[in-house]
Design a protein around this motif. Structure first.
Motif, mmCIF file in Angstrom:
data_model
loop_
_atom_site.group_PDB
_atom_site.id
_atom_site.type_symbol
_atom_site.label_atom_id
_atom_site.label_comp_id
_atom_site.label_asym_id
_atom_site.label_seq_id
_atom_site.Cartn_x
_atom_site.Cartn_y
_atom_site.Cartn_z
ATOM 1 N N CYS A 117 0.803 -1.229 0.000
ATOM 2 C CA CYS A 117 0.000 0.000 0.000
ATOM 3 C C CYS A 117 0.837 1.281 0.000
ATOM 4 O O CYS A 117 0.308 2.354 0.284
ATOM 5 C CB CYS A 117 -0.938 0.039 1.212
ATOM 6 N N ALA A 118 2.125 1.218 -0.344
ATOM 7 C CA ALA A 118 2.989 2.396 -0.235
ATOM 8 C C ALA A 118 3.212 3.059 -1.599
ATOM 9 O O ALA A 118 2.734 4.162 -1.848
ATOM 10 C CB ALA A 118 4.313 2.016 0.405
ATOM 11 N N PHE A 119 3.985 2.426 -2.476
ATOM 12 C CA PHE A 119 4.232 2.910 -3.837
ATOM 13 C C PHE A 119 4.726 4.360 -3.836
ATOM 14 O O PHE A 119 4.148 5.235 -4.490
ATOM 15 C CB PHE A 119 2.968 2.771 -4.698
ATOM 16 N N LEU A 120 5.802 4.592 -3.081
ATOM 17 C CA LEU A 120 6.392 5.926 -3.005
ATOM 18 C C LEU A 120 7.378 6.113 -4.145
ATOM 19 O O LEU A 120 8.368 5.388 -4.259
ATOM 20 C CB LEU A 120 7.106 6.122 -1.667
ATOM 21 N N ALA A 121 7.109 7.082 -4.992
ATOM 22 C CA ALA A 121 7.960 7.390 -6.143
ATOM 23 C C ALA A 121 8.709 8.694 -5.876
ATOM 24 O O ALA A 121 8.369 9.444 -4.951
ATOM 25 C CB ALA A 121 7.104 7.510 -7.398
ATOM 26 N N PRO A 122 9.745 8.995 -6.677
ATOM 27 C CA PRO A 122 10.409 10.300 -6.533
ATOM 28 C C PRO A 122 9.403 11.429 -6.725
ATOM 29 O O PRO A 122 8.486 11.339 -7.541
ATOM 30 C CB PRO A 122 11.445 10.280 -7.660
ATOM 31 N N SER A 123 9.558 12.472 -5.948
ATOM 32 C CA SER A 123 8.663 13.625 -6.062
ATOM 33 C C SER A 123 9.058 14.436 -7.291
ATOM 34 O O SER A 123 10.052 15.153 -7.280
ATOM 35 C CB SER A 123 8.750 14.495 -4.798
ATOM 36 N N ALA A 124 8.286 14.281 -8.340
ATOM 37 C CA ALA A 124 8.578 14.977 -9.601
ATOM 38 C C ALA A 124 7.305 15.678 -10.070
ATOM 39 O O ALA A 124 6.554 15.156 -10.893
ATOM 40 C CB ALA A 124 9.066 13.993 -10.659
ATOM 41 N N GLY A 125 7.047 16.849 -9.518
ATOM 42 C CA GLY A 125 5.848 17.580 -9.884
ATOM 43 C C GLY A 125 4.630 17.221 -9.064
ATOM 44 O O GLY A 125 3.557 17.798 -9.247
ATOM 45 N N TYR A 126 4.762 16.241 -8.161
ATOM 46 C CA TYR A 126 3.675 15.899 -7.242
ATOM 47 C C TYR A 126 4.326 15.308 -6.002
ATOM 48 O O TYR A 126 5.553 15.304 -5.870
ATOM 49 C CB TYR A 126 2.665 14.950 -7.897
ATOM 50 N N ASP A 127 3.520 14.820 -5.050
ATOM 51 C CA ASP A 127 4.092 14.399 -3.770
ATOM 52 C C ASP A 127 4.706 13.010 -3.777
ATOM 53 O O ASP A 127 5.228 12.553 -2.755
ATOM 54 C CB ASP A 127 3.041 14.490 -2.667
ATOM 55 N N GLY A 128 4.654 12.298 -4.894
ATOM 56 C CA GLY A 128 5.298 10.999 -4.996
ATOM 57 C C GLY A 128 4.453 9.818 -4.574
ATOM 58 O O GLY A 128 4.926 8.678 -4.628
ATOM 59 N N TYR A 129 3.204 10.048 -4.172
ATOM 60 C CA TYR A 129 2.322 8.933 -3.828
ATOM 61 C C TYR A 129 1.686 8.416 -5.125
ATOM 62 O O TYR A 129 0.579 8.787 -5.510
ATOM 63 C CB TYR A 129 1.281 9.370 -2.790
ATOM 64 N N TRP A 130 2.444 7.543 -5.768
ATOM 65 C CA TRP A 130 2.167 7.120 -7.147
ATOM 66 C C TRP A 130 0.815 6.421 -7.285
ATOM 67 O O TRP A 130 0.055 6.695 -8.204
ATOM 68 C CB TRP A 130 3.294 6.198 -7.614
ATOM 69 N N ALA A 131 0.500 5.489 -6.385
ATOM 70 C CA ALA A 131 -0.759 4.753 -6.504
ATOM 71 C C ALA A 131 -1.955 5.698 -6.395
ATOM 72 O O ALA A 131 -2.937 5.565 -7.132
ATOM 73 C CB ALA A 131 -0.845 3.658 -5.444
ATOM 74 N N GLU A 132 -1.866 6.667 -5.493
ATOM 75 C CA GLU A 132 -2.952 7.634 -5.347
ATOM 76 C C GLU A 132 -3.108 8.466 -6.619
ATOM 77 O O GLU A 132 -4.228 8.759 -7.048
ATOM 78 C CB GLU A 132 -2.686 8.542 -4.148
ATOM 79 N N LYS A 133 -1.991 8.817 -7.204
ATOM 80 C CA LYS A 133 -2.024 9.629 -8.427
ATOM 81 C C LYS A 133 -2.654 8.866 -9.585
ATOM 82 O O LYS A 133 -3.534 9.385 -10.286
ATOM 83 C CB LYS A 133 -0.608 10.064 -8.795
ATOM 84 N N ILE A 134 -2.222 7.610 -9.789
ATOM 85 C CA ILE A 134 -2.749 6.904 -10.958
ATOM 86 C C ILE A 134 -4.188 6.439 -10.749
ATOM 87 O O ILE A 134 -4.962 6.371 -11.707
ATOM 88 C CB ILE A 134 -1.852 5.735 -11.403
ATOM 89 N N LEU A 135 -4.560 6.123 -9.502
ATOM 90 C CA LEU A 135 -5.951 5.682 -9.328
ATOM 91 C C LEU A 135 -6.923 6.828 -9.560
ATOM 92 O O LEU A 135 -8.004 6.623 -10.130
ATOM 93 C CB LEU A 135 -6.154 5.018 -7.963
ATOM 94 N N LEU A 136 -6.553 8.040 -9.152
ATOM 95 C CA LEU A 136 -7.427 9.176 -9.446
ATOM 96 C C LEU A 136 -7.446 9.438 -10.944
ATOM 97 O O LEU A 136 -8.513 9.713 -11.516
ATOM 98 C CB LEU A 136 -6.964 10.422 -8.691
ATOM 99 N N GLY A 137 -6.297 9.326 -11.594
ATOM 100 C CA GLY A 137 -6.264 9.478 -13.050
ATOM 101 C C GLY A 137 -7.141 8.461 -13.742
ATOM 102 O O GLY A 137 -7.848 8.782 -14.712
ATOM 103 N N PHE A 138 -7.113 7.224 -13.247
ATOM 104 C CA PHE A 138 -7.968 6.164 -13.790
ATOM 105 C C PHE A 138 -9.446 6.529 -13.639
ATOM 106 O O PHE A 138 -10.238 6.401 -14.583
ATOM 107 C CB PHE A 138 -7.659 4.854 -13.071
ATOM 108 N N LEU A 139 -9.826 6.995 -12.454
ATOM 109 C CA LEU A 139 -11.226 7.342 -12.223
ATOM 110 C C LEU A 139 -11.670 8.497 -13.113
ATOM 111 O O LEU A 139 -12.752 8.452 -13.711
ATOM 112 C CB LEU A 139 -11.448 7.703 -10.753
ATOM 113 N N LEU A 140 -10.860 9.523 -13.213
ATOM 114 C CA LEU A 140 -11.250 10.690 -13.995
ATOM 115 C C LEU A 140 -11.263 10.388 -15.493
ATOM 116 O O LEU A 140 -12.021 11.005 -16.243
ATOM 117 C CB LEU A 140 -10.319 11.864 -13.698
ATOM 118 N N ALA A 141 -10.433 9.437 -15.919
ATOM 119 C CA ALA A 141 -10.429 9.047 -17.326
ATOM 120 C C ALA A 141 -11.573 8.082 -17.649
ATOM 121 O O ALA A 141 -12.014 7.991 -18.797
ATOM 122 C CB ALA A 141 -9.097 8.391 -17.691
ATOM 123 N N THR A 142 -12.057 7.382 -16.628
ATOM 124 C CA THR A 142 -13.090 6.364 -16.832
ATOM 125 C C THR A 142 -14.497 6.937 -16.765
ATOM 126 O O THR A 142 -15.385 6.544 -17.527
ATOM 127 C CB THR A 142 -12.945 5.245 -15.769
#
Length: 361
Positions: free
Chosen positions: A328-353
């Motif tokens: 449940c972590a998925f911490l990525a380098p902070s590059a333009g966002y806070d680095g919480y990668w799973a949170e970023k892509i799941l919201l992107g998935f929802l908004l695209a769907t």
């Protein structure tokens, strides 16, 4: 990821919501990643929630004086003039978490800022709500998810709902989606499971491995404390078992599932529980757009090969399996966002769907 998985994600990549995961520096170990994801301080900004108490089970026969089982949700609604049209995101935490778990609040902040309604659901007894629940919570309570969805749909007249579950909560929302299949409510537009506990038996065995005893002891202490609180609040139901001293002889979560969950949850034994409630059993029936994210270095969540294959073959499922990410972590380098990668892509998935008009963009 397999070639098949990459092929299924081609459209997602072109739509911009998916990006490959690269672990943050020094966090390419699953244990270190998991602990960092749990303990790193975070900041979020949410309006004060509206509390919603949802009755999920009638009083237990013979113990009617204790009343029904209810669960507490914290709701953040967009303004009334747009509320019905906006996507409503329902978040479900993991084992011994709550509506205030860091990942719940992090996802809530993102979804709220994107114009969504947010409902943070506590499982039975969680988040300081033991008094509302004479019965115990476990990984099979998908009907509780169904009741929350029914309640918010009837109260608010919502047009679109998405479910997000982490770990044990992932099993709950996926089980809910699979049990309904093509008969899911028309308002259910998407489901997300992050590090979902889909195969309980192998994951329980993994939790008891030597390198994972730290996590198991943490969960076991917390669950035993919960039984103690149950005995204080509902003595006729739990005090005889608590007073027997059997809790002191529990040395693993499997022991707890055998002696407590099976006993008070209506299962024959731990194996019956693990088999009966696993969302992997209904994975072929997922019929709404679904995102599942799993890491191969998750310390204790295991996914069986046959489960993985069903997910890959289901056309409704976007299955992302990373080499790193922990639990449940998925911490990525902070590059333009806070680095919480799973949170970023799941919201992107929802908004695209979900159609644009339901999330304010």
């Amino acid at each position: 990821m397999t070639a098949k998985t990459y092929t299924k994600l081609a459209a997602a990549i072109s739509n911009g919501w998916h990006s490959d995961f690269t672990p943050r520096r020094f966090l390419n170990n699953g244990h270190v990643m998991t602990l960092a994801g749990n303990f790193l301080p975070r900041h979020w900004s949410l309006p004060e929630p509206e509390e919603l108490l949802v009755e999920v089970e009638e009083p237990v026969k013979g113990y009617e004086a204790y009343g029904p089982t209810s669960i507490l949700c914290h709701c953040h609604w967009q303004p009334l003039d747009v509320r019905r049209e906006r996507l409503t995101v329902v978040l479900v935490h993991g084992l011994e978490g709550s509506s205030d778990s860091q990942y719940v609040l992090g996802n809530s902040t993102r979804a709220w800022a994107a114009g969504c309604n947010v409902v943070r659901m506590n499982m039975r007894s969680c988040g300081g709500t033991d008094r509302f629940s004479p019965t115990i919570y476990h990984s099979g309570r998908s009907n509780d998810v169904a009741r929350v969805v029914e309640e918010i749909l009837s109260r608010q007249g919502l047009q679109a709902v998405a479910m997000i579950g982490y770990s044990m909560g992932g099993n709950l929302v996926l089980k809910y989606a699979g049990e309904y299949g093509v008969d899911a409510p028309s308002a259910l537009k998407a489901v997300v499971g992050i590090s979902p506990l889909m195969d309980l038996a192998v994951s329980s065995a993994a939790l008891h491995e030597r390198q994972n005893r730290f996590y198991e002891k943490h969960f076991l202490r917390s669950m035993i404390d919960r039984v103690r609180r149950k005995a204080e609040l509902f003595p006729e139901m739990y005090l005889p078992y608590y007073a027997s001293g059997k809790l002191r002889r529990l040395h693993s979560m499997r022991d707890f599932d055998e002696q407590v969950v099976a006993r008070f949850g209506g299962f024959a034994n731990a194996d019956d529980y693990y088999y009966s409630v696993a969302s992997s059993r209904c994975a072929s029936q997922f019929s709404v757009p679904t995102l599942i994210v799993h890491s191969l270095d998750d310390p204790f969540i295991r996914m069986l090969p046959e489960t993985r294959q069903v997910l890959i073959e289901n056309p409704h499922v976007n299955f992302i399996e990373t080499h790193h990410g922990g639990h449940c972590a998925f911490l990525a380098p902070s590059a333009g966002y806070d680095g919480y990668w799973a949170e970023k892509i799941l919201l992107g998935f929802l908004l695209a769907t979900v159609p644009n008009q339901v999330h304010g963009s």
